[in-house]
Enzyme design. Sequence first.
Site, PDB file in Angstrom:
ATOM      1  N   ARG A  46      -8.123 -24.060   9.682  1.00  0.00           N
ATOM      2  CA  ARG A  46      -8.430 -25.560   9.290  1.00  0.00           C
ATOM      3  C   ARG A  46      -8.577 -25.757   7.805  1.00  0.00           C
ATOM      4  O   ARG A  46      -8.832 -24.815   7.073  1.00  0.00           O
ATOM      5  CB  ARG A  46      -9.512 -26.024  10.080  1.00  0.00           C
ATOM      6  CG  ARG A  46     -10.604 -25.233  10.644  1.00  0.00           C
ATOM      7  CD  ARG A  46     -11.637 -24.550   9.621  1.00  0.00           C
ATOM      8  NE  ARG A  46     -12.156 -25.767   8.713  1.00  0.00           N
ATOM      9  CZ  ARG A  46     -12.452 -25.465   7.487  1.00  0.00           C
ATOM     10  NH1 ARG A  46     -12.404 -24.325   6.809  1.00  0.00           N
ATOM     11  NH2 ARG A  46     -12.911 -26.581   6.719  1.00  0.00           N
ATOM     12  N   GLY A  47      -8.986 -26.833   7.365  1.00  0.00           N
ATOM     13  CA  GLY A  47      -8.708 -27.322   6.143  1.00  0.00           C
ATOM     14  C   GLY A  47      -7.640 -27.601   5.580  1.00  0.00           C
ATOM     15  O   GLY A  47      -6.513 -26.957   5.914  1.00  0.00           O
ATOM     16  N   ALA A  48      -7.458 -29.175   4.896  1.00  0.00           N
ATOM     17  CA  ALA A  48      -5.913 -29.527   4.865  1.00  0.00           C
ATOM     18  C   ALA A  48      -4.887 -28.446   4.089  1.00  0.00           C
ATOM     19  O   ALA A  48      -3.851 -28.297   4.551  1.00  0.00           O
ATOM     20  CB  ALA A  48      -5.906 -30.808   4.078  1.00  0.00           C
ATOM     21  N   ARG A  89      -1.713 -31.635  14.086  1.00  0.00           N
ATOM     22  CA  ARG A  89      -2.854 -32.290  13.617  1.00  0.00           C
ATOM     23  C   ARG A  89      -2.434 -33.762  12.824  1.00  0.00           C
ATOM     24  O   ARG A  89      -1.736 -33.398  11.870  1.00  0.00           O
ATOM     25  CB  ARG A  89      -3.787 -31.598  12.652  1.00  0.00           C
ATOM     26  CG  ARG A  89      -4.236 -30.313  13.108  1.00  0.00           C
ATOM     27  CD  ARG A  89      -5.500 -30.549  13.954  1.00  0.00           C
ATOM     28  NE  ARG A  89      -6.369 -31.441  13.502  1.00  0.00           N
ATOM     29  CZ  ARG A  89      -7.525 -30.686  12.873  1.00  0.00           C
ATOM     30  NH1 ARG A  89      -7.680 -29.503  12.656  1.00  0.00           N
ATOM     31  NH2 ARG A  89      -8.451 -31.695  12.460  1.00  0.00           N
ATOM     32  N   GLN A 194     -18.615 -26.894  11.157  1.00  0.00           N
ATOM     33  CA  GLN A 194     -17.912 -26.151  10.210  1.00  0.00           C
ATOM     34  C   GLN A 194     -18.887 -25.830   9.057  1.00  0.00           C
ATOM     35  O   GLN A 194     -18.948 -24.897   8.189  1.00  0.00           O
ATOM     36  CB  GLN A 194     -16.871 -27.077   9.558  1.00  0.00           C
ATOM     37  CG  GLN A 194     -15.724 -27.133  10.685  1.00  0.00           C
ATOM     38  CD  GLN A 194     -15.675 -28.486  11.295  1.00  0.00           C
ATOM     39  OE1 GLN A 194     -16.759 -29.061  11.769  1.00  0.00           O
ATOM     40  NE2 GLN A 194     -14.676 -29.157  11.652  1.00  0.00           N
ATOM     41  N   ASP A 235      -8.897 -34.867   3.753  1.00  0.00           N
ATOM     42  CA  ASP A 235      -7.631 -34.573   4.202  1.00  0.00           C
ATOM     43  C   ASP A 235      -6.404 -35.515   4.059  1.00  0.00           C
ATOM     44  O   ASP A 235      -5.486 -35.147   4.368  1.00  0.00           O
ATOM     45  CB  ASP A 235      -7.973 -34.696   5.997  1.00  0.00           C
ATOM     46  CG  ASP A 235      -8.648 -33.408   6.299  1.00  0.00           C
ATOM     47  OD1 ASP A 235      -8.228 -32.636   6.840  1.00  0.00           O
ATOM     48  OD2 ASP A 235      -9.742 -33.369   6.133  1.00  0.00           O
ATOM     49  N   ASN A 245     -12.051 -37.792   5.290  1.00  0.00           N
ATOM     50  CA  ASN A 245     -12.459 -36.542   5.609  1.00  0.00           C
ATOM     51  C   ASN A 245     -13.333 -36.401   6.731  1.00  0.00           C
ATOM     52  O   ASN A 245     -13.429 -37.350   7.520  1.00  0.00           O
ATOM     53  CB  ASN A 245     -13.474 -36.286   4.293  1.00  0.00           C
ATOM     54  CG  ASN A 245     -13.851 -34.680   3.899  1.00  0.00           C
ATOM     55  OD1 ASN A 245     -13.203 -33.867   3.985  1.00  0.00           O
ATOM     56  ND2 ASN A 245     -15.172 -34.709   3.904  1.00  0.00           N
ATOM     57  N   LYS A 246     -13.955 -35.162   6.898  1.00  0.00           N
ATOM     58  CA  LYS A 246     -14.629 -34.900   8.010  1.00  0.00           C
ATOM     59  C   LYS A 246     -15.418 -35.695   8.491  1.00  0.00           C
ATOM     60  O   LYS A 246     -16.280 -36.300   7.669  1.00  0.00           O
ATOM     61  CB  LYS A 246     -15.274 -33.679   8.079  1.00  0.00           C
ATOM     62  CG  LYS A 246     -15.925 -32.990   9.128  1.00  0.00           C
ATOM     63  CD  LYS A 246     -15.049 -33.007  10.585  1.00  0.00           C
ATOM     64  CE  LYS A 246     -13.618 -32.126  10.194  1.00  0.00           C
ATOM     65  NZ  LYS A 246     -12.492 -32.090  11.109  1.00  0.00           N
TER      66      LYS A 246
END
Length: 343
Positions: A46-48, A89, A194, A235, A245-246
């Site tokens: 995970r993480g763009a 995603r 996370q 993201d 973002n998250k």
Amino acid sequence: MTIRAVEWNTDSIILLDQRLLPKKTEFITLRTIEDVWESIFELKVRGAPAIGITASYGLALWASQATFDSVDKFKKELSVKKDYLCSARPTAVNLFWALERLVSSIRNTDSIEQAQAQLVEEAIRIDLEDEEVCRQIGEHAWTLLKDGDTVLTHCNAGGIATAKYGTALSPFYLGKERGLSLRAFATETRPVLQGARLTAWELQNLGVDVTLITDNMVAHTMKTNSINAVIVGADRVAANGDTANKIGTFGIAIIAQALGVPFYVAAPLSTIDLSTKTGDDIKIEERHPDEIRRIQNELIAPTNIPVFNPAFDVTPSHLITGIITEKGVVKGNYEEALQALFT
């Protein structure tokens, strides 16, 4: 300590399974494009930027295994496989950017063997470029900070979310390389934790003075602990500066504005999507209800309680003090400033 989340291994991909952290540091081997899709969807990676790197290696992996009797058929199926990986995603724009870059790299190639080699080379290039981009983001972030500052961050935008260094955490990595000190407050980041599982683990391993807080402690922490800045990742950044973002980032931005704390987004140019006009045009992924009902498979809510589980929210550009990119810090009229980065 630096751990690479994604590595190319000629006929496979070596991936850090981030679901198991911090209890277990385990690397898995991806041998098929289906393995890659599942790893992206299930948040093993995970993480763009890391998602984009993994997907590009995944497409190159499929290509290296493919057998066709014409380059046209190969290219047609490559496009199908690109769309397949894109479905894993929907919010992180780096996924689409990296895969489109791979497909474009062989547009004028007239042999399958040459195309296969070029796809691997382009995926490796994307990986190496991201490391340098993240380092540059850290350099520009330090123009906004000073030795001894305290930074609050949300979710994980560190080295394991990128090729190396991270975006929001890159100033911590550069600080350690140069003997400079930053203190961190990391939010827990419900529902998948996370911040608690990844950011706290990563910064602690780096030797950073990091304190973990729950998401609903942000306002009190920011008011009472002399937070000098908030830095988060992204993201997707829309053309007007609105940033996905998250989930929870929007609320933190509101608190930061109310308390007069600078709120920065750290994002590479590959995360800026000028084709997305505003944040209203960003598709927000909704994930399985059990991410809310359970923590590490332990039920914490009624079994069938209805759940709303968006993975991201959008922070309007007027709440963002600046966007830190590899080309510098963008402020003011984001629509003009972001466009100028690409001209």
